[in-house]
Design an enzyme around this catalytic site. Structure first.
Site, PDB file in Angstrom:
ATOM      1  N   HIS A   1       0.054  -5.942 -17.569  1.00 21.37           N
ATOM      2  CA  HIS A   1      -1.045  -7.121 -18.365  1.00 21.37           C
ATOM      3  C   HIS A   1      -0.201  -7.273 -19.169  1.00 21.37           C
ATOM      4  O   HIS A   1      -0.113  -8.525 -19.290  1.00 21.37           O
ATOM      5  CB  HIS A   1      -2.606  -5.957 -18.433  1.00 21.37           C
TER       6      HIS A   1
ATOM      7  N   HIS B   1      -0.996  -6.842  -5.094  1.00 24.65           N
ATOM      8  CA  HIS B   1      -0.777  -8.179  -4.121  1.00 24.65           C
ATOM      9  C   HIS B   1      -0.318  -8.960  -5.425  1.00 24.65           C
ATOM     10  O   HIS B   1      -0.910  -8.460  -6.620  1.00 24.65           O
ATOM     11  CB  HIS B   1      -2.408  -7.515  -3.936  1.00 24.65           C
TER      12      HIS B   1
ATOM     13  N   ASN C   1      -0.132 -13.613  -5.158  1.00 20.62           N
ATOM     14  CA  ASN C   1       0.667 -14.641  -4.134  1.00 20.62           C
ATOM     15  C   ASN C   1       0.406 -15.832  -5.368  1.00 20.62           C
ATOM     16  O   ASN C   1       0.077 -15.848  -6.969  1.00 20.62           O
ATOM     17  CB  ASN C   1      -1.086 -15.453  -3.641  1.00 20.62           C
TER      18      ASN C   1
ATOM     19  N   HIS D   1       0.931  -1.185  -0.326  1.00 17.92           N
ATOM     20  CA  HIS D   1       0.042   0.235  -0.347  1.00 17.92           C
ATOM     21  C   HIS D   1       1.168   0.861   0.190  1.00 17.92           C
ATOM     22  O   HIS D   1       1.319   1.568   1.140  1.00 17.92           O
ATOM     23  CB  HIS D   1      -1.158   0.257   1.065  1.00 17.92           C
TER      24      HIS D   1
END
Length: 300
Positions: A142, A102, A104, A92
């Site tokens: 992207h 984010h 993972n 953040h």
């Protein structure tokens, strides 16, 4: 495979935290080692009050043992043991012109009573949550995701981009959490992809993270901003909190497997606002963002 991937996420955590400290120029990651009573543990690293990052975490964990009853029902199994490991990060930034990010990457194994693997899969992804929309940044993020996907299967980017838009969606708000990226789960061995193939794919995506995010941070971190723009950022962070506490499966899994609460909730931003019935001004930059969140864009 589990040892190989566990070693990989240890190295990736070191690489990412070192680079982010360089970018911030002030704050350092605080490391916290923890153990899970039922088996396993993790290495949490949190950065706070920096020049660039108001709060962020880059965490790894490897947990194992008996699959809790709630998760056994979820997977439709009985008396199963499991091993799960992964790296999870959320950043953040202070400046509302710099997006939250984010990511993972995770691996899961399930065993029968004899200790044999009965199921295994990879999952993960990375996604961007801007507060002000810079289309060039969205395209860069992207395109980096697509470049990581294409050598493994030219359909992966399109497929996992669509899943990301679908997954990171605040249904109660009728809008996306951000502008997406990649999301994949239950990546299991098949005729087309062995577990080694999946490992190669997931690690290439993991290795692409810094290239996807850091150039955006460097470009936007010194832009001047107003209190009104900061207020907007904090209102939007409220939507981020809503998603993580209402919809996110990773948060749910961590809580149901007696994960470490501080590590699970490190994704929550430090300063947030909930303003009653708030709507951005017509024709504003803030409204431009909302339009994209309500109507996902094909950026590449």
């Amino acid at each position: 495979m589990k040892d190989k991937f566990f070693n990989y996420i240890h190295q990736l955590q070191d690489t990412i935290t070192s680079k982010l400290e360089d970018v911030d120029g002030k704050a350092k990651f605080q490391e916290d080692l923890w153990e899970r009573p039922e088996g396993g543990g993790g290495r949490t690293r949190v950065i706070e009050h920096g020049n660039v990052f108001e709060k962020g975490g880059v965490n790894i964990s490897g947990v194992h043992g008996k699959l809790p009853d709630s998760m056994q029902k979820y997977f439709g199994v009985e008396d199963a043991d499991f091993f799960a490991c992964g790296l999870s990060l959320v950043l953040h930034p202070t400046n509302p012109m710099v997006p939250t990010v984010h990511a993972n990457w995770r691996y899961f194994e399930m065993y029968d009573q004899d200790g044999k693997i009965v199921d295994q899969w990879f999952g993960g992804g990375q996604d961007l949550t801007p507060y002000y929309l810079f289309e060039v940044d969205a395209k860069h993020f992207h395109q980096t995701c697509k470049t990581a996907c294409d050598p493994h299967n030219v359909e992966f980017y399109k497929k996992y981009k669509a899943r990301c838009d679908e997954y990171f969606y605040n249904a109660h708000r009728n809008e996306g959490r951000g502008i997406g990226g990649l999301f994949f789960d239950y990546c299991k061995a098949s005729e087309e992809m062995s577990m080694q193939n999946w490992y190669d794919f997931v690690t290439e995506v993991g290795n692409s993270f810094l290239e996807a995010y850091v150039p955006i941070v460097e470009k936007r971190k010194d832009i001047k901003y107003t209190k009104q723009q900061r207020d907007w950022q904090e209102i939007r962070r409220g939507r981020y909190v809503e998603f993580n506490l209402v919809h996110d499966k990773g948060t749910l899994f961590g809580l149901k497997t007696n994960g470490r609460i501080e590590s699970i909730l490190m994704s929550l931003p430090p300063h947030v606002q909930w303003v009653y019935d708030h709507h951005p001004e017509k024709g504003s930059e803030e409204e431009k963002l909302i339009e994209v969140l309500q109507n996902p864009v094909d950026w590449v």
